[in-house]
Structure formats: C-alpha cells, structure tokens
Motif scaffolding. Structure first.
Motif, PDB file in Angstrom:
ATOM      1  N   ALA A 141       0.863  -1.189   0.000  1.00 39.10           N
ATOM      2  CA  ALA A 141       0.000   0.000   0.000  1.00 39.10           C
ATOM      3  C   ALA A 141       0.891   1.227   0.000  1.00 39.10           C
ATOM      4  O   ALA A 141       1.947   1.243   0.648  1.00 39.10           O
ATOM      5  CB  ALA A 141      -0.922   0.010   1.215  1.00 39.10           C
ATOM      6  N   ARG A 142       0.481   2.252  -0.729  1.00 35.40           N
ATOM      7  CA  ARG A 142       1.203   3.520  -0.740  1.00 35.40           C
ATOM      8  C   ARG A 142       0.763   4.371   0.437  1.00 35.40           C
ATOM      9  O   ARG A 142      -0.431   4.420   0.774  1.00 35.40           O
ATOM     10  CB  ARG A 142       0.952   4.275  -2.048  1.00 35.40           C
ATOM     11  CG  ARG A 142       1.617   3.649  -3.258  1.00 35.40           C
ATOM     12  CD  ARG A 142       3.131   3.657  -3.085  1.00 35.40           C
ATOM     13  NE  ARG A 142       3.807   3.098  -4.246  1.00 35.40           N
ATOM     14  CZ  ARG A 142       4.273   3.835  -5.254  1.00 35.40           C
ATOM     15  NH1 ARG A 142       4.107   5.146  -5.244  1.00 35.40           N
ATOM     16  NH2 ARG A 142       4.883   3.260  -6.264  1.00 35.40           N
ATOM     17  N   ALA A 143       1.742   5.031   1.047  1.00 34.23           N
ATOM     18  CA  ALA A 143       1.429   5.861   2.214  1.00 34.23           C
ATOM     19  C   ALA A 143       2.453   6.987   2.295  1.00 34.23           C
ATOM     20  O   ALA A 143       3.460   7.008   1.585  1.00 34.23           O
ATOM     21  CB  ALA A 143       1.445   5.025   3.494  1.00 34.23           C
ATOM     22  N   THR A 144       2.150   7.927   3.179  1.00 33.13           N
ATOM     23  CA  THR A 144       3.058   9.046   3.440  1.00 33.13           C
ATOM     24  C   THR A 144       3.479   8.979   4.902  1.00 33.13           C
ATOM     25  O   THR A 144       2.639   8.838   5.801  1.00 33.13           O
ATOM     26  CB  THR A 144       2.380  10.390   3.155  1.00 33.13           C
ATOM     27  OG1 THR A 144       1.988  10.434   1.784  1.00 33.13           O
ATOM     28  CG2 THR A 144       3.330  11.533   3.434  1.00 33.13           C
ATOM     29  N   LEU A 145       4.784   9.077   5.126  1.00 34.22           N
ATOM     30  CA  LEU A 145       5.334   9.080   6.483  1.00 34.22           C
ATOM     31  C   LEU A 145       5.687  10.503   6.871  1.00 34.22           C
ATOM     32  O   LEU A 145       6.228  11.268   6.056  1.00 34.22           O
ATOM     33  CB  LEU A 145       6.586   8.212   6.564  1.00 34.22           C
ATOM     34  CG  LEU A 145       6.429   6.691   6.591  1.00 34.22           C
ATOM     35  CD1 LEU A 145       7.784   6.047   6.784  1.00 34.22           C
ATOM     36  CD2 LEU A 145       5.490   6.258   7.686  1.00 34.22           C
ATOM     37  N   GLU A 146       5.440  10.849   8.124  1.00 36.01           N
ATOM     38  CA  GLU A 146       5.818  12.145   8.658  1.00 36.01           C
ATOM     39  C   GLU A 146       6.557  11.938   9.969  1.00 36.01           C
ATOM     40  O   GLU A 146       6.149  11.129  10.816  1.00 36.01           O
ATOM     41  CB  GLU A 146       4.579  13.016   8.890  1.00 36.01           C
ATOM     42  CG  GLU A 146       3.833  13.386   7.622  1.00 36.01           C
ATOM     43  CD  GLU A 146       2.645  14.280   7.895  1.00 36.01           C
ATOM     44  OE1 GLU A 146       2.511  14.710   9.063  1.00 36.01           O
ATOM     45  OE2 GLU A 146       1.861  14.540   6.970  1.00 36.01           O
TER      46      GLU A 146
ATOM     47  N   SER B  88       7.332   9.706   0.854  1.00 38.10           N
ATOM     48  CA  SER B  88       6.406   8.710   0.328  1.00 38.10           C
ATOM     49  C   SER B  88       6.985   7.323   0.543  1.00 38.10           C
ATOM     50  O   SER B  88       8.206   7.130   0.515  1.00 38.10           O
ATOM     51  CB  SER B  88       6.156   8.951  -1.160  1.00 38.10           C
ATOM     52  OG  SER B  88       7.366   8.870  -1.887  1.00 38.10           O
ATOM     53  N   LEU B  89       6.112   6.342   0.743  1.00 39.84           N
ATOM     54  CA  LEU B  89       6.563   5.021   1.153  1.00 39.84           C
ATOM     55  C   LEU B  89       5.668   3.943   0.564  1.00 39.84           C
ATOM     56  O   LEU B  89       4.474   4.154   0.351  1.00 39.84           O
ATOM     57  CB  LEU B  89       6.535   4.925   2.686  1.00 39.84           C
ATOM     58  CG  LEU B  89       7.266   3.752   3.333  1.00 39.84           C
ATOM     59  CD1 LEU B  89       8.769   3.984   3.259  1.00 39.84           C
ATOM     60  CD2 LEU B  89       6.850   3.599   4.797  1.00 39.84           C
ATOM     61  N   GLU B  90       6.274   2.805   0.277  1.00 40.74           N
ATOM     62  CA  GLU B  90       5.518   1.606  -0.053  1.00 40.74           C
ATOM     63  C   GLU B  90       5.566   0.686   1.152  1.00 40.74           C
ATOM     64  O   GLU B  90       6.631   0.179   1.524  1.00 40.74           O
ATOM     65  CB  GLU B  90       6.109   0.900  -1.268  1.00 40.74           C
ATOM     66  CG  GLU B  90       5.361  -0.385  -1.609  1.00 40.74           C
ATOM     67  CD  GLU B  90       6.026  -1.164  -2.730  1.00 40.74           C
ATOM     68  OE1 GLU B  90       5.614  -1.017  -3.887  1.00 40.74           O
ATOM     69  OE2 GLU B  90       6.970  -1.927  -2.426  1.00 40.74           O
ATOM     70  N   LEU B  91       4.431   0.484   1.775  1.00 41.88           N
ATOM     71  CA  LEU B  91       4.338  -0.426   2.908  1.00 41.88           C
ATOM     72  C   LEU B  91       4.180  -1.848   2.393  1.00 41.88           C
ATOM     73  O   LEU B  91       3.389  -2.112   1.472  1.00 41.88           O
ATOM     74  CB  LEU B  91       3.150  -0.067   3.795  1.00 41.88           C
ATOM     75  CG  LEU B  91       3.219   1.266   4.540  1.00 41.88           C
ATOM     76  CD1 LEU B  91       1.917   1.499   5.299  1.00 41.88           C
ATOM     77  CD2 LEU B  91       4.408   1.292   5.496  1.00 41.88           C
ATOM     78  N   ARG B  92       4.903  -2.785   2.987  1.00 43.80           N
ATOM     79  CA  ARG B  92       4.808  -4.199   2.628  1.00 43.80           C
ATOM     80  C   ARG B  92       4.446  -5.005   3.858  1.00 43.80           C
ATOM     81  O   ARG B  92       5.063  -4.855   4.919  1.00 43.80           O
ATOM     82  CB  ARG B  92       6.131  -4.708   2.060  1.00 43.80           C
ATOM     83  CG  ARG B  92       6.472  -4.137   0.703  1.00 43.80           C
ATOM     84  CD  ARG B  92       7.752  -4.727   0.163  1.00 43.80           C
ATOM     85  NE  ARG B  92       8.166  -4.066  -1.060  1.00 43.80           N
ATOM     86  CZ  ARG B  92       9.345  -4.236  -1.644  1.00 43.80           C
ATOM     87  NH1 ARG B  92      10.225  -5.064  -1.113  1.00 43.80           N
ATOM     88  NH2 ARG B  92       9.638  -3.587  -2.752  1.00 43.80           N
ATOM     89  N   ALA B  93       3.472  -5.862   3.669  1.00 41.45           N
ATOM     90  CA  ALA B  93       3.044  -6.732   4.770  1.00 41.45           C
ATOM     91  C   ALA B  93       3.957  -7.951   4.815  1.00 41.45           C
ATOM     92  O   ALA B  93       3.994  -8.753   3.887  1.00 41.45           O
ATOM     93  CB  ALA B  93       1.597  -7.157   4.572  1.00 41.45           C
TER      94      ALA B  93
END
Length: 769
Positions: free
Chosen positions: A88-93, A100-105
């Motif tokens: 899932a694409r997400a934004t980290l702060e 921007s980040l790609e989260l991997r399960a």
C-alpha cells in the motif's frame, strides 16, 4: 627438446633453493593480488555486498491485488522468489519531514530471498503490532531511528502512528524524493489498519533469476503470465546498482589506484627476480653454447624452465587463496568469502593469474633473449671494473678513514648505476605505495579529528516542529556546550537552461556567517555573495569570481561566487550563501534547520540528548554524518594493502640480496687478499644491501608524499568534494617507514652474507667469471 628438458631438470636439482624461492615468491604475490582483489570488491561495491548477503532479487514485480503473483515463482529461469507481499502507498511524517513510502506486509520471520539486512534495531515481532522496519535511505531522509514514532497516512485515509522497530539495508532502488518511494515492512494487521480500502492495495514479488542478465526476457514472461493490465511496475537490479555505485565513486577510485600500483609493484618484483636468476647463469650458458647449444635452444630452455616455475607458483597461490582465504580471521576472511559469491569471481581470479603469467612471460622472454646472445667463450671479469674510476664520494670516504665495510658496501651498491637504479626503483615502488596508503589514512584521520576543515564546522543539526524561529534559537542557545547557532535552509534550484538540478543552501546570517571551509577565493560576506562546491563549478563550467543565475520556485536567483568551498555532500553540486541573502528573494522564508557549533571536546551525542530533554521533546537534534564514515572501508583495505606491499617488498629485497651475494662472490678472494676478515666481508655485503634499501626508502617516501597529496586532491576534485583535502603523512611515520625498510634489509641480508663470507673459494675461473 629432450636436451633442454634434461638441462632444466638438472639445473633445478642443482639450484633447489632458488627454484623454491621463485615458486614461493610467485605464489605469495598471487595470494596477495587475489586478497587485494577481494578487498576491493568488499569495500568499493557495498551494493553488491548487500545484494549477495541478502540473496537479493534481480527483478521486483508490482501488481494489482487481484493478480496471481504467486504463480511467478514457478516460471522458467526463476531460481527463488520473495513474497508476494501485500503493499500500500502511504506518506510518512516525522519531525516535520515527509516521505512517500511503499508499505509491505511481512511476517515475523525474515524472508530467505531479498532479506532486509538489519543495521539497527530488530525485525518485526508479533509482540509489537505497530512496528515498522524502514529501509536505510528513507530512514535517513526522515531522521528516524529505532524507537521513534512516525505518523503514517494512506492517500485519503486517517493517520496512524507506527513505531520504528528497526532500520535495514536493501538491494532495491533507494528512496528518491518525488521519484522513487521508500520501503517499509509492517505486519499484515498494521497494513490493513493503514489502508482499509481493498481496491487501493497491491502486491510485490521479488524474483531471483538463474541468469542475472535475463531480466528483459523475465519481464516479458511475467507480462505474458499475468497480463499487461495486472502489472503496475517493474524494478530491475541494474538500476539499483547504478544508483548505489555513484555514492561510492571516491572509494572505488582510491582502491582502484591502489590495486593498479600493487599489481605494478608485484609484476616488477617477479620480473626482477627472474632477470637476476638468468643473470646468475651466464657462465653456464657459455658452457652450453660451447658444447653445441644454439641460441634458440638456450632461449627455449629458459622459457620452459621459468614459465614452468611461474605456472606452478601461480597455481599454488590461487589454490591457497581460494581454499584458505575464507577461513582467515577478521575482515580478510569475510571479504574473500563474499568475493567468492560475487558474479565477477567467475573471471577475476583467472584475469589476475593470466596477467601475472603474461608479465612473467614477457620478463622471461627479455631475459632469455639476452641469455641467447651470451658469447660461447666466457670472458673473465675483474673483481672491479677497470673501466670505471673510483667515484669522488668513495675517495673522500677513504680519506676520512671510515670503516672499510661502509666504503666498500657503498661502492658495491652503486658501482653499476643502471643496475643499482633498477634495484632501487623496484624496492622504492612498494614503499611509495605504502606512503600513499599512510597519506590516505592520515587524511581520513583529519576528516574525523578536524571536520571543520572539510566543511563540517557544526557537528549537530536541529529542527523543531510548531516552534517559532526565536523560540528554537533560545532553546538551543541555553545549552552551555553550544557556542553558535546557525539557521539554515535548503532547496533545489534549476541550473541555467533548466537542464539539471543543484542544491541551494542558506546557512548563517550576515551578522553571524557560517564558517565554510574555503579552499579557493574568500568566504561570502557581502550582498549576493556565495561559495560553491567543485561539483557545481564543473557542472556550470564557471570559476570563482563568476556570477550565476538559477531558478528557485519559479523565481530567478543571481549569486556571485567568491570562493570554492569543500562540499562533502551532493557530489559537490552545492552553492551556499546566507539565509539573509535568500530572504531578499522571499521575505517570508523561515529556517528549516539549525546547525550547532560546540565547544572543543564536547560530546555531540550527550549534547543532543541534553537538548532533547530540556526542550521536552519539542526539538529533534541529530549528528551530521561525517564523510569519513563512508570511507571507513579504506582503512581496512589500507592495512591489507600495506601487508601485501610489505610482502612484495620482501620478495624484491630477497632478489637484491641474492644478486649482491652473487656479485660479491667474485670479489671475495680480492677482499681476503687485502686483509678483510670474514666478519668484515659479511659487513660489506650487509652494508651494500642497507645502502640500496636506504636509497629506496628516501626515494619512496619523498615521492610518495607528493604523490599522496596529488592523488587525494585529484580524487577529491573528480568526486565533486574539491581539492585541498589531502594531509601529508607525519614526519615520524615516514622516518619509521624508512628505518623499518633499512632495518629489515640489514636483518635479511645478515645470514646470507655470513654464509657467503665463510665459504671456501679457490682461485679458479669458476669464481671469477
């Protein structure tokens, strides 16, 4: 041919020691070169090291959530697979920084293929369901480390707090703002809580191929298997390697030059040993020609004999390095074990062995050709060549009543200038390279002990979220260890023609300018003045004193370059001015960070912790990375190279001692006739060897000092950091190198000289020809 082989066999039996030394010297040099090659691969290509240790994937395939990505593991040519992982694409702060980040399960167990290498913290655990492991480049961009809390938000979703469990290295493309997202690994439950919409999920699977070069065909098979509409992205290992190699250009160049120098020194040592051995057979060659050997037979005889010895030594050295190398203690064994798993190991050892054999063959051919021209009638040679008069130095030494051993040793070392110069040159080359290695080590020490001389006047950087500029400065200035606070901002700017990007940096103010390390020109103090790194000067083809125009956020910015600064970051493509100068273009500009100068002797880690406590967590303070940390691999390689060069020097020293003993053998009768005792005769041989080593030590250390500064500054310029970073080796270390070389030569020559002086000689042709 039969006669040639019989003579070679008889000669080897008669000179077992010399033949054994030739084999051992060749084997030792091959071992040294192979170990050096392993060190170079270990230090100069960290991406390849990560890829090998993690069993990296050659192709990463990103698909829609509905695709059967697991079926790709069964494709022809696929050796292993990592995943598939839900993504899932997400934004980290974190602390005002965003990425921007790609989260991997991923599960609590690390994958076998494309395994992230943990460098800090730990891997995911079922006990900490809100944990996340960040890839190192995105962790660096966010100033995030183990234990930090991050705010994660999917596009259009709610914010969720995750805590950094660990930081890992990966062989995938690194995080690039606006281009390539970073990678973060979370547990499946955490991914579902961040992205609750199933249609916004995806999958990622890494494929490790049997043939790494077959990536294009593998992608075609993937598209055929899943359908083009199901594949959303492809990432290849070639791109990741190309991006990573650029960061280690300076290390690779330094080690490459060291390797070429070591190879040249080794080649000259082997060639000198063979040439000296052939020269010692001149009387035997005359006898062979007198009984009917043709010049071609003599040449072939020496070629067969010495190439056979060289081949035996090369094979023995290669076998020793390959079998025993991985079991050596410390980083040497680790480097060899890793090198054996790299793709270039398939051809690199054979290239080293082939190169050594080619050089040995060339040196042997030249020496054998000279042997073929030896006249069949031996010519008696006097102990002292009557054609050369005694030098003025020798005559003055005799007049000063110096010990006979010193005077005769000096004359014996330099009475044949061409031969003496060759011996001194071959022995000076390893000492020259050792001096260069010491100079590199000294420069790295300067980076660590005096970072302000390479553009790092402030060891800490701080920033605060939700605080005003005045409040942040007040909090930072309260610490007694902080001597200066320099506000800073950094942005990307378009170069003239809008063909590339550079970094525009504002540091300090007009009242308190930042102390840049200026190697050329002067610091920037006036209006619109700036200093620039070497990389930017080369990119724009400008010099100190020129005006440059750039575009920042759609607005022009014109600056006058008044100095060249040492810039260790961004390849030197940085132009720096004061924050006040940038405020003239944008009056509302606020600092993004603050650089902190500390008192001498202050501990940056302790100051960072103290500021975080006194601000009650409102300030985030981090240490600014030192470029010496990236070059730390050079230290270990320098030690290995010094050991390699020491072995090469010992081989050359043995050749010099053997030649001196052989040459003095014709003089022994004359020396005994004038009244010298065996101990004095041995002292003559030892003194001659010592004088040769002394000349080589002086030449090697002096030339090496200048070569070290030139080479390091050249590498600094080519890397964008700029010239002016080199530090000369300390005088005490140079004296120690010279004294060690002379002492080693004297000690090594003592036993052969004593044996030669006590040998019984007859006044026959065999002892004077």
């Amino acid at each position: 041919m039969r006669a040639t082989l019989r003579w070679a066999h008889a000669d080897l039996r008669a000179h077992r020691g010399a033949a054994l030394f030739t084999v051992l010297a060749t084997a030792g040099i091959i071992v040294s070169l192979l170990l050096a090659s392993a060190f170079f691969a270990y230090a100069a290509n960290p991406w390849q090291r990560v890829f090998t240790q993690s069993s990296g994937a050659h192709v990463w395939i990103h698909t829609r959530a509905t695709a059967d990505a697991g079926s790709l593991a069964g494709l022809d040519g696929v050796e292993a697979a990592s995943g598939p992982f839900r993504t899932a694409r997400a934004t980290l702060e974190h602390g005002g920084a965003r990425a921007s980040l790609e989260l991997r399960a991923a599960g609590p167990e690390e994958p076998d293929t494309a395994r992230p290498l943990i460098t800090g913290g730990r891997w995911l655990s079922s006990d900490a369901r809100d944990g996340i492991v960040l890839e190192s480049s995105v962790a660096h961009a966010l100033w995030a480390g183990p234990g930090d809390a991050l705010t994660v938000r999917a596009p259009g979703g709610k914010a969720r707090t995750l805590r950094v469990a660990g930081v890992a290295e990966s062989a995938e493309p690194r995080y690039d703002p606006g281009e390539t997202p970073g990678v973060g690994w979370v547990l499946p439950g955490a991914l579902s809580s961040v992205e609750t919409r199933p249609d916004h999920l995806g999958q990622a699977i890494g494929l490790r191929l049997q043939d790494p070069t077959d990536t294009d065909f593998a992608v075609q098979r993937v598209v055929t298997e899943l359908g083009a509409e199901e594949v959303t992205g492809v990432s290849l290992w070639q791109r990741a390697r190309a991006e990573a190699v650029g960061d280690d250009r300076l290390v690779g160049q330094l080690l490459g030059l060291f390797g070429l120098g070591a190879l040249l020194a080794a080649a000259l040592a082997v060639g000198g040993a063979i040439t000296t051995r052939v020269r010692g057979h001149l009387r035997d060659i005359s006898v062979l020609k007198a009984i009917g050997f043709a010049p071609g037979q003599v040449v072939r005889m020496f070629l067969v004999q010495h190439l056979g010895l060289a081949l035996l030594g090369v094979v023995c050295g290669a076998v020793l390095a390959e079998v025993l190398g991985p079991h050596l203690p410390g980083r040497i064994g680790e480097a060899v074990a890793l090198w054996q798993a790299l793709p270039e190991h398939r051809w690199a050892p054979f290239a080293v062995m082939g190169g050594a054999l080619v050089f040995i063959a060339a040196a042997t051919c030249l020496a054998a050709w000279r042997a073929g021209r030896v006249p069949p009638v031996p010519v008696a040679r006097a102990a002292i060549d009557p054609g050369r008069r005694m030098s003025g130095t020798t005559r003055r030494a005799l007049g000063m009543r110096l010990p006979p051993a010193l005077v005769l040793g000096w004359r014996g070392a330099f009475q044949r200038p061409v031969r003496a110069l060759a011996s001194v040159g071959r022995l000076a080359l390893p000492l020259l390279l050792i001096t260069v290695a010491v100079g590199t080590w000294t420069t790295l020490d300067r980076f660590e002990s005096h970072p302000e001389k390479i553009g790092l006047a402030a060891p800490l950087a701080a920033r605060g979220e939700g605080l005003s500029d005045a409040r942040i400065r007040a909090l930072l200035s309260k610490d007694p260890e902080v001597t200066a606070v320099y506000p800073g901002t950094e942005t990307e700017a378009l170069v003239p023609g809008q063909t590339g990007m550079i970094t525009l940096q504002g540091l300090g103010t007009d009242r308190r300018p930042y102390p840049f390390s200026v190697a050329e020109g002067r610091p920037a103090h006036g209006e619109d003045e700036a200093v620039a790194g070497q990389g930017l000067l080369d990119l724009l083809d400008v010099e100190v004193g020129d005006w440059v125009r750039m575009t920042v956020g759609g607005s022009p910015q014109v600056l006058h370059i008044v100095g060249r600064s040492i810039e260790p970051e961004q390849g030197g493509r940085v132009i720096s001015t004061s924050v006040d100068t940038l405020r003239e273009r944008d009056p509302k500009l606020e600092p993004d960070f603050y650089h902190l100068a500390l008192r001498p002797g202050a501990n940056p880690e302790a100051v960072s912790a103290s500021l975080a406590d006194t601000s009650h967590g409102r300030l985030e303070v981090r240490e600014i990375p030192n470029p010496a940390d990236r070059l730390s691999a050079v230290r270990g390689v320098s030690l290995g190279l010094i050991a390699v060069l020491g072995l090469i020097g010992l081989a050359e020293l043995s050749t010099t001692i053997g030649a001196a003993v052989r040459d003095r053998r014709r003089d022994l009768l004359a020396l005994r006739a004038i009244g010298l005792t065996p101990r004095q005769i041995a002292a003559v041989i030892v003194a001659g060897t010592g004088f040769t080593a002394l000349a080589a030590a002086v030449a090697g250390t002096v030339i090496g000092t200048f070569a070290s500064g030139w080479m390091i500054d050249l590498q600094g310029r080519s890397s964008g950091m700029g010239a002016g970073i080199a530090e000369a080796p300390p005088l005490g270390v140079l004296l120690l190198i010279g004294a060690g070389a002379v002492a080693g030569a004297v000690a090594a020559a003592a036993l052969p000289a004593a044996r030669a002086a006590r040998s019984r000689l007859a006044d026959t042709a065999s002892d004077v020809l």
